[in-house]
Design a protein around this motif. Structure first.
Motif, PDB file in Angstrom:
ATOM      1  N   SER A  78      36.563  47.814  47.887  1.00  0.00           N
ATOM      2  CA  SER A  78      37.692  48.502  47.429  1.00  0.00           C
ATOM      3  C   SER A  78      37.487  49.457  46.306  1.00  0.00           C
ATOM      4  O   SER A  78      37.984  50.655  46.175  1.00  0.00           O
ATOM      5  CB  SER A  78      38.763  47.335  47.038  1.00  0.00           C
ATOM      6  OG  SER A  78      38.956  46.748  47.755  1.00  0.00           O
TER       7      SER A  78
ATOM      8  N   ARG B 126      44.989  42.555  49.897  1.00  0.00           N
ATOM      9  CA  ARG B 126      43.752  41.926  49.377  1.00  0.00           C
ATOM     10  C   ARG B 126      43.623  40.774  50.328  1.00  0.00           C
ATOM     11  O   ARG B 126      42.471  40.575  50.687  1.00  0.00           O
ATOM     12  CB  ARG B 126      43.726  41.416  47.828  1.00  0.00           C
ATOM     13  CG  ARG B 126      42.473  41.258  47.127  1.00  0.00           C
ATOM     14  CD  ARG B 126      42.594  40.871  45.951  1.00  0.00           C
ATOM     15  NE  ARG B 126      42.670  41.712  44.820  1.00  0.00           N
ATOM     16  CZ  ARG B 126      43.184  41.665  43.685  1.00  0.00           C
ATOM     17  NH1 ARG B 126      43.828  40.616  43.541  1.00  0.00           N
ATOM     18  NH2 ARG B 126      43.141  42.536  42.680  1.00  0.00           N
TER      19      ARG B 126
ATOM     20  N   ARG C 246      40.448  39.644  52.859  1.00  0.00           N
ATOM     21  CA  ARG C 246      39.924  38.462  52.783  1.00  0.00           C
ATOM     22  C   ARG C 246      39.634  37.952  54.136  1.00  0.00           C
ATOM     23  O   ARG C 246      38.624  37.319  54.477  1.00  0.00           O
ATOM     24  CB  ARG C 246      40.731  37.603  51.784  1.00  0.00           C
ATOM     25  CG  ARG C 246      39.974  36.421  51.215  1.00  0.00           C
ATOM     26  CD  ARG C 246      40.864  35.747  50.031  1.00  0.00           C
ATOM     27  NE  ARG C 246      40.967  36.242  49.031  1.00  0.00           N
ATOM     28  CZ  ARG C 246      42.156  36.788  48.293  1.00  0.00           C
ATOM     29  NH1 ARG C 246      43.244  36.430  48.969  1.00  0.00           N
ATOM     30  NH2 ARG C 246      42.150  37.295  47.236  1.00  0.00           N
TER      31      ARG C 246
ATOM     32  N   GLU D 117      35.106  37.586  47.200  1.00  0.00           N
ATOM     33  CA  GLU D 117      35.785  38.342  46.058  1.00  0.00           C
ATOM     34  C   GLU D 117      35.207  39.476  45.698  1.00  0.00           C
ATOM     35  O   GLU D 117      35.682  40.614  45.451  1.00  0.00           O
ATOM     36  CB  GLU D 117      36.398  37.185  45.036  1.00  0.00           C
ATOM     37  CG  GLU D 117      37.287  36.195  45.241  1.00  0.00           C
ATOM     38  CD  GLU D 117      38.480  36.638  46.230  1.00  0.00           C
ATOM     39  OE1 GLU D 117      39.217  37.311  45.728  1.00  0.00           O
ATOM     40  OE2 GLU D 117      38.760  35.938  47.040  1.00  0.00           O
ATOM     41  N   LEU D 118      33.602  39.096  45.505  1.00  0.00           N
ATOM     42  CA  LEU D 118      32.755  40.346  45.150  1.00  0.00           C
ATOM     43  C   LEU D 118      32.857  41.264  46.212  1.00  0.00           C
ATOM     44  O   LEU D 118      32.873  42.576  46.033  1.00  0.00           O
ATOM     45  CB  LEU D 118      31.472  39.561  44.878  1.00  0.00           C
ATOM     46  CG  LEU D 118      30.565  40.816  44.432  1.00  0.00           C
ATOM     47  CD1 LEU D 118      30.677  41.390  43.121  1.00  0.00           C
ATOM     48  CD2 LEU D 118      29.008  40.103  44.589  1.00  0.00           C
ATOM     49  N   ALA D 119      32.662  40.807  47.543  1.00  0.00           N
ATOM     50  CA  ALA D 119      32.707  41.817  48.887  1.00  0.00           C
ATOM     51  C   ALA D 119      33.719  42.670  48.754  1.00  0.00           C
ATOM     52  O   ALA D 119      33.771  43.943  48.853  1.00  0.00           O
ATOM     53  CB  ALA D 119      32.663  41.087  49.813  1.00  0.00           C
ATOM     54  N   MET D 120      35.313  42.186  48.349  1.00  0.00           N
ATOM     55  CA  MET D 120      36.352  42.859  48.359  1.00  0.00           C
ATOM     56  C   MET D 120      36.194  44.166  47.469  1.00  0.00           C
ATOM     57  O   MET D 120      36.605  45.265  47.532  1.00  0.00           O
ATOM     58  CB  MET D 120      37.538  42.080  48.093  1.00  0.00           C
ATOM     59  CG  MET D 120      37.820  41.165  49.289  1.00  0.00           C
ATOM     60  SD  MET D 120      39.415  40.442  49.308  1.00  0.00           S
ATOM     61  CE  MET D 120      39.307  39.335  48.183  1.00  0.00           C
ATOM     62  N   ALA D 121      35.628  43.619  46.171  1.00  0.00           N
ATOM     63  CA  ALA D 121      35.582  44.718  45.032  1.00  0.00           C
ATOM     64  C   ALA D 121      34.375  45.700  45.461  1.00  0.00           C
ATOM     65  O   ALA D 121      34.743  46.951  45.035  1.00  0.00           O
ATOM     66  CB  ALA D 121      35.028  43.787  43.502  1.00  0.00           C
ATOM     67  N   LEU D 122      33.530  45.266  46.073  1.00  0.00           N
ATOM     68  CA  LEU D 122      32.717  46.362  46.630  1.00  0.00           C
ATOM     69  C   LEU D 122      33.056  47.130  47.579  1.00  0.00           C
ATOM     70  O   LEU D 122      32.555  48.523  47.488  1.00  0.00           O
ATOM     71  CB  LEU D 122      31.252  45.773  47.204  1.00  0.00           C
ATOM     72  CG  LEU D 122      30.508  44.716  46.611  1.00  0.00           C
ATOM     73  CD1 LEU D 122      29.149  44.238  47.368  1.00  0.00           C
ATOM     74  CD2 LEU D 122      29.872  45.286  45.242  1.00  0.00           C
TER      75      LEU D 122
END
Lengths: 202, 202
Positions: A167, A137, A141, A160-165
């Motif tokens: 992943s 992660r 980031r 953090e939201l972009a990483m969820a989108l």
């Protein structure tokens, strides 16, 4: 140590120190037991020692306990994280998204889906799972932060939201084959391009 | 039928036909057994009949077999899908994304994560899972198609990919608490807005 001979891909050579070979046998024994259906809960240092052909003391000399050993064992399933080249935000994200849910060890297909119920059952296992994913992660980031600094990404991106989108879709697909009609081969670049560009007309 | 009394939220009234009450008891017994840790594999019509206090013939009169019964039982965990109002693409997507991984029955927290390994193990269970999610997926597909027709969404949107982008992050978060720092309450609208707008500067 006899169990090591069942893993053709485990690096070993007769010239390596006995302690290194023991460590490898212990990690392999842990993964074998998990792949054969043992839950994390049920897995014991006793069973791992017996399977690896070592004494419990040999395990405790190297690891503080079951959770530390599990973390090392589970990380070997995934191999070394890919290293972004730093030339293109888009290409670096494609590289990192492609590594999500990708494992170099075939036992992962048995082990990883079974972690979901365990992660939900126990805070300790949730922590283990977080420790497993956090190094990867962090790489993503850093790429997103680079893109914001360079002005390529919007200044108000929530990282953090972009990483969820980026992943979430890949992990769903690798873990559950969520959408049977999606072509997996091109999926990392299609996810990255769609998340970068958005669905709305510009 | 005594098991039904343990479910305060199960609709029942003394005036309802005996067959309806039996159907409900059968569905509740199925969910109870799953929530207590039975795998789909191990679940038997015999065990369900015994738990529901009915004969096997009563189950076979209503369902063709275990898989059909499981599909009905698992669908009751999620309740009725939300109905998009049709006024705003964005609001309709927020509504549908908010329903992902959301269950009205507390037993779902025990049952749903355990489905992941089973779905990976068996093509029959994979099909069951697909049948469970497809009606909800269809609602989202219709909203996205509406947005493309109205010109609000790009004409080249890949709808199946777009559904994965919207659903993946929410499901990961609800199923695995993938990113512990994300605020779950506002997540559906934040996911929808970010996927619609994209990360790249315009």
């Amino acid at each position: 140590m006899s169990d090591m001979s069942t893993h053709a891909d485990a690096p070993r050579s007769p010239g390596r120190p006995r302690s290194v070979r023991a460590d490898e046998a212990i990690v392999q024994a842990t993964l074998d037991l998990l792949a054969e259906g043992s839950t994390i809960e049920a897995l014991s240092i006793e069973a791992i020692a017996a399977r690896a052909g070592v004494g419990k003391a040999t395990i405790y000399r190297r690891w503080s306990g079951k959770d530390a050993l599990l973390l090392d064992a589970l990380r070997t399933l995934k191999g070394t994280p890919p290293q972004p080249s730093g030339h293109s935000i888009r290409d670096d994200l494609v590289l990192l998204v492609g590594a999500i849910g990708h494992n170099i060890d075939p036992r992962a297909a048995k082990i990883m889906p079974c972690l979901v119920p365990e992660v939900n059952r126990s805070p300790v296992h949730y922590q283990l799972y977080q420790s497993m994913v956090e190094p990867r992660r962090k790489l993503m980031r850093q790429v997103l932060q680079r893109g914001m600094r360079s002005g390529e990404l919007r200044p108000d991106v929530d990282i953090e939201l972009a990483m969820a989108l980026l992943s979430g879709p890949m992990l769903m697909q690798r873990m559950l084959r969520w959408q049977p009609d999606l072509d997996d081969r091109l999926l990392p670049e299609r996810i990255v391009d769609a998340v970068l560009d958005g669905l709305r007309v510009r």
